[in-house]
Design an enzyme around this catalytic site. Structure first.
Site, PDB file in Angstrom:
ATOM      1  N   ASP A  95      -8.943  -6.660  -4.388  1.00 24.48           N
ATOM      2  CA  ASP A  95      -8.586  -5.351  -3.839  1.00 24.48           C
ATOM      3  C   ASP A  95      -9.227  -4.271  -4.706  1.00 24.48           C
ATOM      4  O   ASP A  95      -8.788  -4.013  -5.827  1.00 24.48           O
ATOM      5  CB  ASP A  95      -7.061  -5.198  -3.821  1.00 24.48           C
ATOM      6  CG  ASP A  95      -6.589  -3.888  -3.206  1.00 24.48           C
ATOM      7  OD1 ASP A  95      -7.436  -3.046  -2.861  1.00 24.48           O
ATOM      8  OD2 ASP A  95      -5.356  -3.721  -3.074  1.00 24.48           O
ATOM      9  N   HIS A 151      -8.052  -5.307   0.079  1.00 27.17           N
ATOM     10  CA  HIS A 151      -6.771  -4.615   0.210  1.00 27.17           C
ATOM     11  C   HIS A 151      -5.966  -5.124   1.400  1.00 27.17           C
ATOM     12  O   HIS A 151      -4.733  -5.149   1.359  1.00 27.17           O
ATOM     13  CB  HIS A 151      -7.022  -3.114   0.359  1.00 27.17           C
ATOM     14  CG  HIS A 151      -5.775  -2.284   0.348  1.00 27.17           C
ATOM     15  ND1 HIS A 151      -4.894  -2.261  -0.718  1.00 27.17           N
ATOM     16  CD2 HIS A 151      -5.244  -1.440   1.282  1.00 27.17           C
ATOM     17  CE1 HIS A 151      -3.894  -1.449  -0.449  1.00 27.17           C
ATOM     18  NE2 HIS A 151      -4.065  -0.942   0.754  1.00 27.17           N
ATOM     19  N   ASP A 152      -6.638  -5.550   2.435  1.00 25.40           N
ATOM     20  CA  ASP A 152      -5.948  -6.066   3.621  1.00 25.40           C
ATOM     21  C   ASP A 152      -5.182  -7.357   3.347  1.00 25.40           C
ATOM     22  O   ASP A 152      -4.450  -7.833   4.224  1.00 25.40           O
ATOM     23  CB  ASP A 152      -6.951  -6.309   4.756  1.00 25.40           C
ATOM     24  CG  ASP A 152      -7.036  -5.125   5.719  1.00 25.40           C
ATOM     25  OD1 ASP A 152      -6.276  -4.153   5.534  1.00 25.40           O
ATOM     26  OD2 ASP A 152      -7.865  -5.175   6.645  1.00 25.40           O
ATOM     27  N   SER A 204       0.839  -1.190   0.000  1.00 24.88           N
ATOM     28  CA  SER A 204       0.000   0.000   0.000  1.00 24.88           C
ATOM     29  C   SER A 204       0.883   1.253   0.000  1.00 24.88           C
ATOM     30  O   SER A 204       1.734   1.411  -0.875  1.00 24.88           O
ATOM     31  CB  SER A 204      -0.945  -0.041   1.203  1.00 24.88           C
ATOM     32  OG  SER A 204      -1.955   0.936   1.115  1.00 24.88           O
TER      33      SER A 204
END
Length: 392
Positions: free
Chosen positions: A328, A361-362, A162
């Protein structure tokens, strides 16, 4: 049995209890905006040992709400496990039996590095809103100063997910001679309007909190916890997926729900989000949150090249590994592919893998065999050459 399968047999090993370290700098730090920090500090942790050639160092860059505590357990709190403990350690993808891992808290952070909570040198009061705006470039330049203090001329690799991946990309552009490889995970070359909008909603929640006091809440013995809670709840939702939320919570009602009270928690998902928001609001600084999200918004290495990312990446000489996750939607795979295409157009050494995952996204923080295998394989093939200080 391949090398990674052998590593998997020994998985679970930890770097153990770790102590944070503090690097102090008396030389002023000038930000991209021209602001000056007369003295400053970076809090960091290290895992593994630096070899005699000083060629096995790896820098880990954290994301928005991360810290220097990436692996092991905090020495004074065994329940505080590093945010990337499943990646860093003996036999893990970032193998501390081979690499010397450095993880620092970004300048402007709230976990030990100089930031808004620190005293301003002029009056001794917390910087608060007076702390200068930070950019990804500023973080990279400060990390380079840390590397110099540690006697590291060149990192074997710089790794991040990220916002951390954006720092790795910036390193490859700004200090090509000081980085051998860049592992860029679930990142982007610049934010979309939707991502900027999410960040602005979060900032608006914080700024609108009655206890924010224009960023100088420290002097009022107050904390804008409500605003931070909402900001975290919003962010947390965008890091997950509809499928995952549905699988975990569905429409299950909370045990203490009261349909006659519209303000009460009605569903389990509400209870979960409020818990996450409350926990975050007690450990993170509101001004740091504003700084971090603004750095995200402004990150655009191609901006100085008329939007030409190929040209912006021209100085880079590192090997690149880019990883993205199918579900994501905050930084979808096409963002990583955009970087990959620019690297290929510039004849750079790049590998790319899109990983199937339903965790959004995690995913870059979680355990996934394909994901871990990709990092381990790439890292295992790096040649740990000592930096060449001789001119060609």
């Amino acid at each position: 049995m391949d090398e990674y399968s052998k590593q998997e047999q020994g998985r679970g090993a930890s770097v153990g209890a770790v102590h944070p370290q503090l690097a102090k700098f008396d030389t002023p730090f000038t930000t991209v905006s021209g602001a000056v920090l007369p003295q400053w500090e970076l809090c960091f942790e290290t895992y593994g040992r630096l070899n005699a050639e000083r060629s096995n160092a790896v820098l880990v860059c954290h994301a928005l709400s991360g810290s220097q505590h990436a692996a092991g357990v905090q020495h004074d709190n065994p329940n505080n496990v590093g945010w990337w403990d499943n990646i860093i350690g003996p036999g893990k993808p970032l193998d501390t039996d081979r690499f010397f891992i450095v993880s620092s808290n970004n300048l402007g952070g709230c976990h030990g590095s100089t930031g808004p909570t620190h005293p301003h040198p002029e009056d001794g009061k917390a910087y608060g809103s007076r702390f200068p705006v930070m950019t990804v470039e500023d973080w990279v330049h400060s990390q380079k100063k840390l590397a110099e203090q540690l006697g590291i001329d060149r990192f074997a690799a710089i790794v991040g997910g990220s916002l951390g991946g954006m720092q790795a990309l910036r390193w490859a552009i700004d200090y090509p001679e000081a980085i051998g490889a860049a592992v860029i995970i679930a990142a982007s070359a610049r934010l979309t309007a939707l991502n900027i909008a999410f960040n602005d909603i979060a900032r608006s929640a914080i700024i609108g909190d009655a206890n924010f006091y224009d960023g100088n809440f420290y002097q009022h013995n107050a904390l804008p916890t409500s605003g931070l809670q909402v900001a975290r709840m919003l962010g947390h939702v965008t890091y997950l997926t509809d499928f995952l939320m549905g699988k975990k919570f569905g429409r299950t009602t909370h045990a203490n729900s009261d349909r006659n009270n519209s303000q009460a928690v009605q569903f389990e998902v509400e209870s979960y989000l409020r818990y996450q928001g409350t926990k975050f609001s007690t450990r993170f600084d509101a001004n740091t949150y504003l700084l971090m999200t603004r750095a995200l918004d402004y990150f655009d290495p191609a901006a100085d090249c008329n939007g030409d990312l190929v040209k912006a990446l021209a100085p880079a000489t590192a090997q690149f590994l880019l990883l993205s996750f199918s579900s994501d939607w905050r930084f979808p795979p096409e963002h990583s592919r955009h970087i990959v295409q620019a690297l290929l157009a510039g004849n750079k050494n790049v590998s790319y893998l899109e990983i199937e995952a339903d965790t959004g996204h995690d995913s870059f923080l979680l355990t996934n065999a394909q994901y871990h295998n990709a990092i381990a394989t790439f890292m295992n093939h790096l040649t740990l050459d000592a930096p060449n200080k001789c001119n060609a």
